[in-house]
Motif scaffolding. Structure first.
Motif, PDB file in Angstrom:
ATOM      1  N   LYS A 118       5.383  17.111  66.707  1.00  8.10           N
ATOM      2  CA  LYS A 118       3.725  16.408  66.388  1.00  8.10           C
ATOM      3  C   LYS A 118       3.852  14.952  66.038  1.00  8.10           C
TER       4      LYS A 118
ATOM      5  N   PRO B  18       6.679  22.478  68.377  1.00  5.01           N
ATOM      6  CA  PRO B  18       5.398  21.537  67.776  1.00  5.01           C
ATOM      7  C   PRO B  18       5.807  20.989  66.287  1.00  5.01           C
ATOM      8  N   GLU B  19       6.247  21.880  65.705  1.00  9.04           N
ATOM      9  CA  GLU B  19       6.477  21.320  64.080  1.00  9.04           C
ATOM     10  C   GLU B  19       7.274  19.944  64.319  1.00  9.04           C
TER      11      GLU B  19
END
Length: 204
Positions: free
Chosen positions: A197, A193-194
């Motif tokens: 995003k 997710p980093e």
């Protein structure tokens, strides 16, 4: 199989239905699947090379088009995500000529930031701006995405790294020169997710 007196070495699982697999069998499969994922860059390079013999009629092959796109992105100072997205944006041409952008986006989605994946997925629609009217089509098909946070980025991608990359005299880098960029991107943990995003500063 191991020698007599030694523990059996698993060579393949015994189950024929996923629900019947044991924890030990799935533990055996996991590193095999991880290695298979790790080797995806080599398979992508093999497929990119096939683009050299795909759709004809242009001054350049589809491979050269992709190399021009990635080379222009690199020389413009773009990051790894955009360079890899540029290199792979037309990789779906052979297997999915009618929706190649969707196939390419599916390949990069677990590894690239959301913005670049979106550009890859919809670049074919945005690209129509440069030619669709000459075939009786709608050159403004991209307008259905007006207001999307990545609209302007996709316009810029097509303008700078796509519609102008059919030049038979351009000095593109060789395919292997992009291996370090591909290796870095596809070494990432899938679906991190980093990495994926949204670029919030572009949405606000």
């Amino acid at each position: 199989m191991a020698l007599k007196g030694e523990a059996a070495v698993m060579e393949k699982v015994s189950f024929t239905r996923l629900q019947d697999g044991t924890a030990e069998e799935y533990a055996f499969l996991e590193p095999l699947e991880e290695q298979y994922c790790h080797d995806v860059v080599n398979r992508l390079f093999e497929h990119l090379r096939k683009l050299d013999e795909s759709l004809g009629g242009y001054q350049v092959s589809r491979l050269e088009h992709c190399l021009q796109s990635a080379t222009r992105a690199l020389r413009a100072g773009e990051d790894d995500d955009m360079i890899v997205g540029a290199l792979l944006h037309d990789i779906g041409d052979i297997l999915a000529p009618c929706n190649h952008d969707e196939l390419a986006a599916a390949i990069v989605r677990p590894y690239l930031r959301e913005e670049v994946t979106w550009i890859v997925q919809y670049h074919a629609t945005f690209q129509k701006f440069y030619y669709a009217d000459k075939l009786g089509g709608d050159k403004n098909a991209r307008n259905k995405f007006t207001g999307h946070p990545y609209f302007d980025a996709c316009v810029r991608f097509c303008e700078d790294y796509d519609e102008n990359c059919f030049d038979g005299t351009y000095d593109s880098l060789e395919l292997e020169e992009f291996r370090p960029y591909m290796e870095r991107v596809f070494a990432r943990k899938p679906w991190d997710p980093e990495v994926l995003k949204p670029q919030l500063e572009k949405i606000i």
